[in-house]
Each structure stands twice: as C-alpha cells, then as structure tokens.
Design an enzyme around this catalytic site. Structure first.
Site, PDB file in Angstrom:
ATOM      1  N   GLY A 285       0.842  -1.204   0.000  1.00  0.00           N
ATOM      2  CA  GLY A 285       0.000   0.000   0.000  1.00  0.00           C
ATOM      3  C   GLY A 285       0.865   1.237   0.000  1.00  0.00           C
ATOM      4  O   GLY A 285       2.091   1.167   0.111  1.00  0.00           O
TER       5      GLY A 285
ATOM      6  N   GLY B 206       2.761   3.543   1.387  1.00  0.00           N
ATOM      7  CA  GLY B 206       3.402   3.755   2.684  1.00  0.00           C
ATOM      8  C   GLY B 206       4.025   5.133   2.798  1.00  0.00           C
ATOM      9  O   GLY B 206       4.315   5.612   3.887  1.00  0.00           O
TER      10      GLY B 206
ATOM     11  N   ASP C  71       9.348   5.601   7.412  1.00  0.00           N
ATOM     12  CA  ASP C  71       9.059   6.962   7.893  1.00  0.00           C
ATOM     13  C   ASP C  71       8.117   7.729   6.966  1.00  0.00           C
ATOM     14  O   ASP C  71       7.722   8.852   7.263  1.00  0.00           O
ATOM     15  CB  ASP C  71      10.372   7.752   8.080  1.00  0.00           C
TER      16      ASP C  71
ATOM     17  N   ARG D 236       3.188  13.399  -8.290  1.00  0.00           N
ATOM     18  CA  ARG D 236       3.265  12.547  -9.468  1.00  0.00           C
ATOM     19  C   ARG D 236       1.917  12.537 -10.181  1.00  0.00           C
ATOM     20  O   ARG D 236       0.870  12.463  -9.548  1.00  0.00           O
ATOM     21  CB  ARG D 236       3.636  11.128  -9.024  1.00  0.00           C
TER      22      ARG D 236
ATOM     23  N   ARG E 299      -2.457  -1.016  -9.904  1.00  0.00           N
ATOM     24  CA  ARG E 299      -1.302  -1.873 -10.163  1.00  0.00           C
ATOM     25  C   ARG E 299      -1.748  -3.324 -10.189  1.00  0.00           C
ATOM     26  O   ARG E 299      -2.827  -3.639  -9.676  1.00  0.00           O
ATOM     27  CB  ARG E 299      -0.289  -1.761  -9.014  1.00  0.00           C
TER      28      ARG E 299
ATOM     29  N   ASP F 154       3.811  -4.712  -7.678  1.00  0.00           N
ATOM     30  CA  ASP F 154       3.256  -3.454  -7.163  1.00  0.00           C
ATOM     31  C   ASP F 154       3.811  -2.255  -7.928  1.00  0.00           C
ATOM     32  O   ASP F 154       3.349  -1.132  -7.736  1.00  0.00           O
ATOM     33  CB  ASP F 154       3.521  -3.298  -5.662  1.00  0.00           C
TER      34      ASP F 154
HETATM   35  P1  AMP Z   1       8.841   0.905  -3.712  1.00  0.00           P
HETATM   36  O1  AMP Z   1      10.042   0.004  -3.630  1.00  0.00           O
HETATM   37  O2  AMP Z   1       9.172   2.373  -3.643  1.00  0.00           O
HETATM   38  O3  AMP Z   1       7.958   0.586  -4.846  1.00  0.00           O
HETATM   39  O4  AMP Z   1       8.017   0.623  -2.379  1.00  0.00           O
HETATM   40  C1  AMP Z   1       7.556  -0.642  -1.982  1.00  0.00           C
HETATM   41  C2  AMP Z   1       6.664  -0.509  -0.770  1.00  0.00           C
HETATM   42  O5  AMP Z   1       7.378   0.033   0.338  1.00  0.00           O
HETATM   43  C3  AMP Z   1       5.471   0.420  -0.976  1.00  0.00           C
HETATM   44  O6  AMP Z   1       4.387  -0.098  -0.262  1.00  0.00           O
HETATM   45  C4  AMP Z   1       5.944   1.711  -0.376  1.00  0.00           C
HETATM   46  O7  AMP Z   1       4.884   2.532   0.026  1.00  0.00           O
HETATM   47  C5  AMP Z   1       6.754   1.225   0.810  1.00  0.00           C
HETATM   48  N1  AMP Z   1       7.785   2.193   1.215  1.00  0.00           N
HETATM   49  C6  AMP Z   1       8.924   2.480   0.559  1.00  0.00           C
HETATM   50  N2  AMP Z   1       9.624   3.432   1.236  1.00  0.00           N
HETATM   51  C7  AMP Z   1       8.910   3.758   2.337  1.00  0.00           C
HETATM   52  C8  AMP Z   1       9.105   4.677   3.425  1.00  0.00           C
HETATM   53  N3  AMP Z   1      10.174   5.444   3.505  1.00  0.00           N
HETATM   54  N4  AMP Z   1       8.152   4.719   4.361  1.00  0.00           N
HETATM   55  C9  AMP Z   1       7.054   3.944   4.278  1.00  0.00           C
HETATM   56  N5  AMP Z   1       6.819   3.064   3.299  1.00  0.00           N
HETATM   57  C10 AMP Z   1       7.734   2.963   2.322  1.00  0.00           C
HETATM   58 MG    MG Z   2       6.350   1.199  -5.729  1.00  0.00          MG
END
Ligand code: AMP
Ligand code: MG
Length: 497
Positions: A86, A88, A121, A172, A179, A248
């Site tokens: 989700g 995050g 965070d 964005r 997804r 995702d």
């Molecule tokens: P990504 O690798 O950016 O596609 O992220 C994969 C998952 O990790 C997604 O659910 C993001 O929302 C979560 N995520 C990545 N970085 C953070 C962060 N700094 N804080 C909270 N959730 C994160």
């Molecule tokens: Mg992502």
C-alpha cells in the site's frame, strides 16, 4: 484554492484505501515545477507564485477540494508475495479530468506516514524525487508512456537514510495508480467481489470502449498485456533498465512507474543489472519482457473467476493472453529495432531483418559497445560517414561485414526513390528513433548529488537536454558522452527508500 478534483477512486472503491494526512513541511522550497504539464492538466496555477506552489505541493496548504487517501495494494517483490503493502509514503490527492475526458491522478510521494507505512518513515529524499523528474520527462520526450512529475518541493527537513538527507515531496501525475498488486491484494484474500469491482473500475478508466460488452474482462486483460508488450519494447529500444519490476510497480495503464533503482545501458549487455539488491539479475535488461509476462500471469490469476465460470477454460484463456503477450512483444521490439536501424518494415523481410538485428546486437555485445552511441553513429553512417561508428569498435572487421549487409538491406527500401531523397528519408527516420541524449547514469548521479547539496544548475541543464533528446545540447555536448569505464564498472543503484 480548488484544483477541480474528482474523487472516483475514493468514492467508487470504498475499502480500497484509508484516509491520509500529509506531514507538515517546516520550510518548503519549490525545486521543480512542470509548467507544461500543469497547463496540460488545465490546473488554474499559471499565475501562482513559487512560494505558494511550495506550500500547496509540500502538503502544507492542500487545495480545498483535495481528499487525501492512501491506496492499499499487495505485491510480489522479487518473486515473493507481500500480502500487505500500500501507499506507505504516498497519497492520492484527487483526479483531474482534462477536456479530452481523460482522468489523471495527482499523488504525493514522500509526504509522511500513512496507515500502510509499516516501519517506514513515509518520507523521501530530494535526490530520488528529482530522479523521478529526469526519467519521467525523458521517457515522455521519447514518446514512451510514463508517469510524470508535476512538482518537487524540498521540505526543509532532514530525513535519515545512511546519513541525513534533505527531504522532499514529489507530486506525481499518472493515468491511474492501479497496479497488478492492487488486484492481488483482494484476490489473495478471496475477496472476488472486490476484484470484480476493481476490474470494472479499471475498465471504465482505461478501456471505456469495453464497457457493456459481454465479457469485458478478457478483452481488458488482453489490452493490458498488449500495452505492457509495447512498453517493454520501448524500454528496450532506449536501453532502459527499470530495476524493480515487482507486481506493485506495474501499472495497469501501461505507463512506466517508480524510478527508484532504474538505470540506462551503456555497453550493450542483455545481462546488465544495476540495482544493489537484484542479486540474481531477475530484473536484468534482457529479462524485462519475461518479468512483465510473469507479472501478467499474476494478474491473470486474480481475474480467472471473471474470465469464465469454467475454471479450465479460464486458465486456457489466460494462457492464450500470455502467449499473445510474447508474440506482440516480439513484434513491437522488431518494429522498434527496424526503426532504429532505419529500415522500412515489410512482411517479406521481417525474418531476415530479425537476423540482421540479432547480428547487430551480437556485435555490440561482443565488443561492449555503448548502446546509444552505436545507433547515433549508425545514423551518421547512413549518410555516408561511418568514421564515428568505427571509432567505437576495437575490431572493425565484423562491423564492416555487417554494414555491407545493412547497406544492401537499405537499398531494398530505396529502389523507388532518387538516391538523395532515400538517404534523407532514412536519416530522418533514424534521428527520430535514436536519441542523442539519454539520462546517462553518471550525469544523473552528478545532477542529483549537486541538487542534494543545494545546487540545481546541473539538474536543470540535464533536464533541458533530456526534454529535447534528439538534438545535440549546444554548449553541453559532454552530456552525450558515455561514462568513464571506472564509473560504469562499479555503478549500483538503490531503491531510494
Ligand atoms: P517501492 O520500492 O518504492 O515501490 O516501495 C515498496 C513498498 O514500500 C510500498 O508499499 C511503499 O509505500 C513502501 N515504502 C517504501 N519506502 C517507504 C518509506 N520510507 N516509508 C514507508 N513506506 C515505504
Ligand atoms: Mg512502488
């Protein structure tokens, strides 16, 4: 202040999201504003001063009609299923409908914790958010479907990664943030009704022409597969390595999304991997089509009950779509490579063209020739000057042999035209297919490092060049040069979390 938002996702898909509130930014400063995109979206912000844009797009003063929500999704990450991901560190502000009827999501990334942050965070750093700008604007300039950056605002707050880094919020713009992982979230919980609701919503948004037909789900799946097949072919043609094609990070819209650990090929190598966490080379340059197919197979699984009440037939239909993906991808890729080589496609020459392409690739691979320069200088060779191309090769004998074959193939396209006209036509075709400037990994890093330290000049110079990728950037010709070998040998990318 109202931006004219719609909230179809929030209203039509209850249970698919949670309310979210952006964190306060102590000292917001606008680092990037995409005027062209804001005009395209018909946002009433033409006269808005940067200081106010910084307040809006940091999340400090949200538009009155924003309805911030975090979307829920799951995902297969490097092949392993994560049932609960989700947004995050992201939130959807709302959707903007343009005059042509198309809806676009406006979403923050890096705006703080949400219900789906787990231990994160919720924040993002200036460097990775500006990377989203560079990559998105370049892909867009190349005509490759992509999400794009509308704004990047530095928050004035340090976040902690390996050390302190300046934080930022990206806005964005995407045709949607649906997804493969959104479907997986509900399917793997056995919530088939919700999968159906989601699929109907996705059809309304991305394939309204299918609404009301008898079984729109199969047709939609086929369309998604076709769009992915085309997208990956376009990535390959420009040497793009996404780096983290988890389910995702695969958008149903067929747009490129999430540019964390992405990179661009230099010396041609189908096994090229840049991401520090991709140990097995799962998302290597040359694996991207099979990984997209793998992701589509996960999407198919979520839709099986909608494809047919007969489970065996449903599997058969899904397999057909996956087969078609492969065929379509190969066709798109051949067409893309024919354009890059300046060849006019004919049914009768397709199979010999495929051989010509493969031999060219082998030539590039054997001598680790820079992908972008090779095509650029082949363009010059098409106009009679092969000297630049020759300098790229240590052993020019196989090149000369290949060039002879290529020249005779080109001659087949030219028989109906006077010589000069034929040459000009090919030169134009090749120029359109082969960028001079790409986001060279070392230039991207250089620009992001400077921006992190507060100097946006290299970023702005690179951005201007990437928005006009077919022209030599006057005064900044160095942007076209490959990285020094020492840089490329050790280049690793990180997910940017
Ligand atoms: P990504 O690798 O950016 O596609 O992220 C994969 C998952 O990790 C997604 O659910 C993001 O929302 C979560 N995520 C990545 N970085 C953070 C962060 N700094 N804080 C909270 N959730 C994160
Ligand atoms: Mg992502």
């Amino acid at each position: 202040m109202r931006l004219g938002f719609n909230h179809s996702y929030a209203q039509e898909l209850p249970g698919f999201h949670a309310p979210a509130t952006p964190a306060h930014a102590p000292a917001p400063k606008l680092l990037f504003w995409n005027l062209e995109l804001s005009e395209q979206l018909e946002l009433p912000l033409r006269e808005t001063p940067p200081i106010e844009l910084a307040q809006i797009f940091s999340g400090n003063s949200l538009p009155d009609d924003a309805n911030p929500i975090a979307q829920v999704y799951a995902g297969h990450q490097f092949g392993h299923f994560s049932p609960q991901l989700g947004d995050g560190r992201a939130l959807l502000l709302g959707e903007k409908r343009t005059l042509d009827g198309q809806l676009y999501d406006l979403a923050f990334k890096g705006s703080g914790r949400t219900a789906f942050s787990r231990s994160g965070d919720g924040k993002a750093a200036v460097g990775p958010m500006l990377r989203e700008v560079l990559i998105g604007e370049f892909l867009h300039a190349m005509g490759i479907p992509t999400t794009r950056a509308l704004a990047v605002v530095a928050t004035g707050e340090n976040i902690w990664r390996e050390g302190p880094l300046p934080g930022a919020v990206l806005t964005r713009v995407a045709s949607s943030h649906l997804r493969v992982g959104t479907f997986e979230f509900f399917a793997l919980r056995g919530q088939q009704e919700k999968v159906k609701t989601l699929a109907l919503y996705a059809i309304k948004r991305h394939a309204p022409q299918l609404e009301g037909i008898e079984n729109p789900f199969l047709a939609f799946l086929r369309l998604v597969a076709q769009r992915q097949a085309a997208l990956i072919a376009q990535w390959l043609c420009v040497g793009f390595v996404h780096g983290v094609m988890n389910t995702d990070n695969m958008a149903l819209s067929g747009e490129s999304i999430d540019f964390g650990p992405c990179a661009f090929l230099e010396g041609y190598d189908p096994g090229a991997v840049f991401s520090s966490i991709d140990h097995g080379g799962r998302y290597a340059y040359g694996n991207q089509a099979s990984m997209a197919r793998w992701n589509l197979a996960r999407l198919c699984e979520t839709l099986l009950p909608l494809l047919s009440p007969d489970p065996e037939l449903a599997v058969e239909l899904a397999n057909e779509v996956l087969e078609e993906f492969g065929t379509a991808h190969d066709e798109f890729l051949l067409q893309g490579m024919q354009a890059k080589l300046g060849l006019v496609p004919h049914k009768s020459t397709d199979s010999s063209d495929a051989e010509l392409v493969n031999d060219w690739l082998l030539l590039l691979q054997t001598q680790a020739i820079d992908w972008t320069s090779a095509f650029r200088f082949l363009g010059k060779a098409s106009q009679g000057d092969a000297s630049h191309l020759r300098t790229l090769f240590k052993d020019i004998r196989p090149l000369e042999e290949w060039l002879n074959r290529w020249h005779s193939r080109c001659a087949q396209d030219d028989c109906d035209r006077p010589h000069q006209e034929a040459l000009d036509r090919r030169a134009r075709r090749m120029q359109r297919a082969n960028p001079v400037v790409i986001p060279r990994n070392h230039r991207v890093e250089e620009a992001l490092t400077a921006a992190t330290l507060g100097d946006l000049t290299p970023f702005n110079t690179l951005l201007a060049a990437l928005r006009n990728p077919f022209a030599i950037p006057h005064g900044d010709e160095h942007l076209t040069d490959p990285a020094p070998a020492e840089f490329s040998a050790g280049y690793r990318t990180f997910c940017g979390t």
